[in-house]
Write a protein that holds these residues in place. Structure first.
Motif, PDB file in Angstrom:
ATOM      1  N   LYS A  64      -2.786   2.865 -12.300  1.00  0.00           N
ATOM      2  CA  LYS A  64      -1.871   3.436 -11.309  1.00  0.00           C
ATOM      3  C   LYS A  64      -2.566   3.476  -9.954  1.00  0.00           C
ATOM      4  O   LYS A  64      -3.772   3.692  -9.865  1.00  0.00           O
ATOM      5  CB  LYS A  64      -1.463   4.861 -11.698  1.00  0.00           C
ATOM      6  N   THR A  65      -1.799   3.259  -8.916  1.00  0.00           N
ATOM      7  CA  THR A  65      -2.340   3.305  -7.567  1.00  0.00           C
ATOM      8  C   THR A  65      -1.592   4.352  -6.761  1.00  0.00           C
ATOM      9  O   THR A  65      -0.473   4.718  -7.087  1.00  0.00           O
ATOM     10  CB  THR A  65      -2.203   1.937  -6.874  1.00  0.00           C
ATOM     11  N   GLU A  66      -2.231   4.797  -5.690  1.00  0.00           N
ATOM     12  CA  GLU A  66      -1.607   5.801  -4.836  1.00  0.00           C
ATOM     13  C   GLU A  66      -0.701   5.167  -3.791  1.00  0.00           C
ATOM     14  O   GLU A  66       0.270   5.751  -3.367  1.00  0.00           O
ATOM     15  CB  GLU A  66      -2.697   6.636  -4.165  1.00  0.00           C
ATOM     16  N   THR A  67      -1.032   3.949  -3.380  1.00  0.00           N
ATOM     17  CA  THR A  67      -0.225   3.238  -2.392  1.00  0.00           C
ATOM     18  C   THR A  67      -0.217   1.759  -2.755  1.00  0.00           C
ATOM     19  O   THR A  67      -0.968   1.314  -3.623  1.00  0.00           O
ATOM     20  CB  THR A  67      -0.807   3.372  -0.962  1.00  0.00           C
ATOM     21  N   ASN A  68       0.578   0.978  -2.055  1.00  0.00           N
ATOM     22  CA  ASN A  68       0.592  -0.470  -2.261  1.00  0.00           C
ATOM     23  C   ASN A  68      -0.692  -1.122  -1.759  1.00  0.00           C
ATOM     24  O   ASN A  68      -0.940  -2.284  -2.036  1.00  0.00           O
ATOM     25  CB  ASN A  68       1.784  -1.103  -1.536  1.00  0.00           C
TER      26      ASN A  68
ATOM     27  N   THR B  39      -3.861   0.172  -2.254  1.00  0.00           N
ATOM     28  CA  THR B  39      -5.033   0.576  -3.017  1.00  0.00           C
ATOM     29  C   THR B  39      -5.692  -0.662  -3.615  1.00  0.00           C
ATOM     30  O   THR B  39      -5.030  -1.491  -4.216  1.00  0.00           O
ATOM     31  CB  THR B  39      -4.649   1.552  -4.150  1.00  0.00           C
TER      32      THR B  39
ATOM     33  N   ARG C 189     -12.252  -0.703  -7.349  1.00  0.00           N
ATOM     34  CA  ARG C 189     -12.422   0.567  -8.052  1.00  0.00           C
ATOM     35  C   ARG C 189     -12.457   0.416  -9.572  1.00  0.00           C
ATOM     36  O   ARG C 189     -13.207   1.081 -10.257  1.00  0.00           O
ATOM     37  CB  ARG C 189     -11.297   1.516  -7.659  1.00  0.00           C
TER      38      ARG C 189
END
Length: 54
Positions: A9-13, A15, A20
């Motif tokens: 899962k990412t926080e924004t498009n 990321t 990471r």
């Protein structure tokens, strides 16, 4: 993806999951000439890379 593991899962498009989590984005061209992009987990990317000609 080769193994079917969902990408993290990412926080924004924007990321960068590759830096990471070790996932890699691969770009290919399909039979109709359309460009395709796929995320690959570290293990799948290693297998993908070993199959590609140098």
């Amino acid at each position: 993806m080769d193994c079917g593991t969902p990408a993290p899962k990412t926080e924004t498009n924007y990321t960068l999951i590759s830096s990471r989590y070790g996932w890699r984005l691969t770009r290919t061209v399909d039979a109709t000439g359309r460009r395709m992009m796929e995320w690959r987990c570290p293990a799948c990317y290693t297998r993908y890379r070993s199959k590609r000609p140098l």
